[in-house]
Scaffold this active site. Structure first.
Site, PDB file in Angstrom:
ATOM      1  N   SER A 171       0.816  -1.221   0.000  1.00  0.00           N
ATOM      2  CA  SER A 171       0.000   0.000   0.000  1.00  0.00           C
ATOM      3  C   SER A 171       0.851   1.273   0.000  1.00  0.00           C
ATOM      4  O   SER A 171       0.349   2.352  -0.269  1.00  0.00           O
ATOM      5  CB  SER A 171      -0.959  -0.003   1.185  1.00  0.00           C
ATOM      6  OG  SER A 171      -0.244   0.220   2.372  1.00  0.00           O
ATOM      7  N   LYS A 187       0.604   4.617   6.658  1.00  0.00           N
ATOM      8  CA  LYS A 187      -0.032   5.555   5.724  1.00  0.00           C
ATOM      9  C   LYS A 187       0.713   6.885   5.788  1.00  0.00           C
ATOM     10  O   LYS A 187       1.493   7.124   6.705  1.00  0.00           O
ATOM     11  CB  LYS A 187      -1.490   5.816   6.145  1.00  0.00           C
ATOM     12  CG  LYS A 187      -2.443   4.635   6.008  1.00  0.00           C
ATOM     13  CD  LYS A 187      -2.972   4.505   4.605  1.00  0.00           C
ATOM     14  CE  LYS A 187      -4.018   3.398   4.458  1.00  0.00           C
ATOM     15  NZ  LYS A 187      -3.518   2.056   4.770  1.00  0.00           N
TER      16      LYS A 187
END
Ligand SMILES: [Mg+2]
Lengths: 243, 128
Positions: free
Chosen positions: B48, B85
């Site tokens: 990700s 993230k």
């Protein structure tokens, strides 16, 4: 405020709440806000609980085989103890605390006595809030901080901080008006340095709590408990730690 | 363990002539970690964050003493899991963004259970 102790030195007992369970919850997001219990070596019995598990009235020391079914039913996460994790977190905690104190004496895996200087305005609450905040951010561990003139009173203050809802985990025994009311809440067997035998003897004499022990006849204590008893009473009165 | 640092920086275009050893030695722990008591290692799983250069199985070094700022890559706890993230700000709202178009953004406003756990200060990637 009391004025009998004008010294700018203070002693705090800093103690991690639910230490083993907090360590586990801190590094495992799945366990956060969940009831967690930790078992002793060989998964014998429950030796630690997260606050969520306490709220479910799960008892300390319960043998696992007896609790297994209800833990399952309540959805409690059951962990074997991981002492290398607790040791690592303890080392981190103690080292971080060093930066906030003049001196630190590690008392157990999750407790330390620290010496600190009282600022000019005598208010140590900002200091204590900073310590709690930093340790929570860095380690995910919540602390209870009790402040007094010496170890005996710091330990009592720590107990009060735990038991009083509005304390926010901090209690400074030096900066209160109604000290007697608070000392009455501490039964003699909970005072640091008082063993089972001594507390039985005191209770027999009608001395039930810290306030009554503080005000007890000095000669009677010294006759029974010697210099140790005398020192204990002096510390209860707020004298600085005697070396 | 300290390991010597060669004196010239590596030119990524053409190789430069070999230089002498410097006197400087580097201990990677000291070099990478300024707050050892609040620093943790985590292993990345998944792709990700691929566009930021952080790849599957990389090791990230996370400093929990730092306060996350927009632009930082962070570790957050979302719905009972760790996730890595980039903290970003768009129209005055805080987001957690993946660095891979196949993954959704998390808006702090819509997620009650987001907690920032720490700030990623380095990632270590193996080329073998
Ligand atoms: Mg504790």
């Amino acid at each position: 405020m009391k004025s009998k102790n004008s010294s700018n030195k203070a002693t705090a007992l800093i103690d991690a709440n639910n230490f083993y369970a907090s360590c586990e919850q801190s590094i495992n997001p799945y366990l956060r806000n969940k009831p967690v219990v930790i078992l002793s070596n060989n998964d014998g019995c429950i030796i630690a609980r997260s606050p969520e598990a306490r709220a479910l009235k799960i008892k300390m020391g319960t043998p696992y085989f007896k609790a297994k079914e209800s833990l399952n039913r309540l959805g409690v996460a059951v962990l074997s103890s991981n002492y290398s994790l607790y040791g690592d977190m303890s080392k981190r905690l103690m080292n971080l605390l060093k930066d906030f104190s003049e001196e630190i004496e590690i008392y157990s895996i999750d407790e330390a006595f620290v010496s600190i200087i009282r600022p000019k305005d005598k208010n140590l609450n900002p200091w204590a809030r900073k310590v709690r905040c930093l340790i929570y951010q860095n380690l995910g561990i919540t602390l209870t901080i009790g402040i007094g003139e010496n170890k005996v009173r710091a330990k009592i203050a720590n107990k009060l901080a735990k038991n009083i809802d509005h304390s926010a985990g901090i209690f400074d025994l030096v900066r209160i008006y109604n000290e007697n009311d608070y000392l009455r809440k501490i039964s003699v067997d909970k005072i640091w340095g008082i063993g089972k035998q001594t507390s039985n003897w005191l209770e027999g004499k009608g001395i039930k709590n810290a306030k009554e022990l503080r005000d007890m006849d000095e000669n009677e204590i010294t006759k029974k408990l010697g210099i140790i008893g005398k020192r204990l009473q002096l510390e209860l009165k707020g004298n600085e730690c005697l070396k | 363990m300290k390991i010597p640092l060669l004196s010239d920086s590596i030119s990524a275009g053409f190789p430069s002539p070999a230089d002498d050893y410097t006197e400087e030695n580097i201990d990677l722990n000291e070099h990478l970690i300024s707050n050892p008591f609040s620093t943790f290692f985590l292993r990345v799983k998944g792709d990700s964050m691929i566009n930021s250069g952080i790849k599957d199985k990389d090791l990230v070094i996370v400093d929990k003493s730092l306060t996350a700022k927009p632009g930082n890559i962070i570790i957050a706890m979302i719905d009972g899991e760790f996730t890595i993230k980039r903290l970003s700000i768009k129209n005055n709202e805080l987001y957690l963004k993946a660095e891979n178009h196949n993954y959704p953004d998390f808006n702090f406003k819509n997620h009650i259970d987001i907690q920032i756990w720490g700030v990623v200060i380095y990632s270590i990637h193996s080329y073998l």
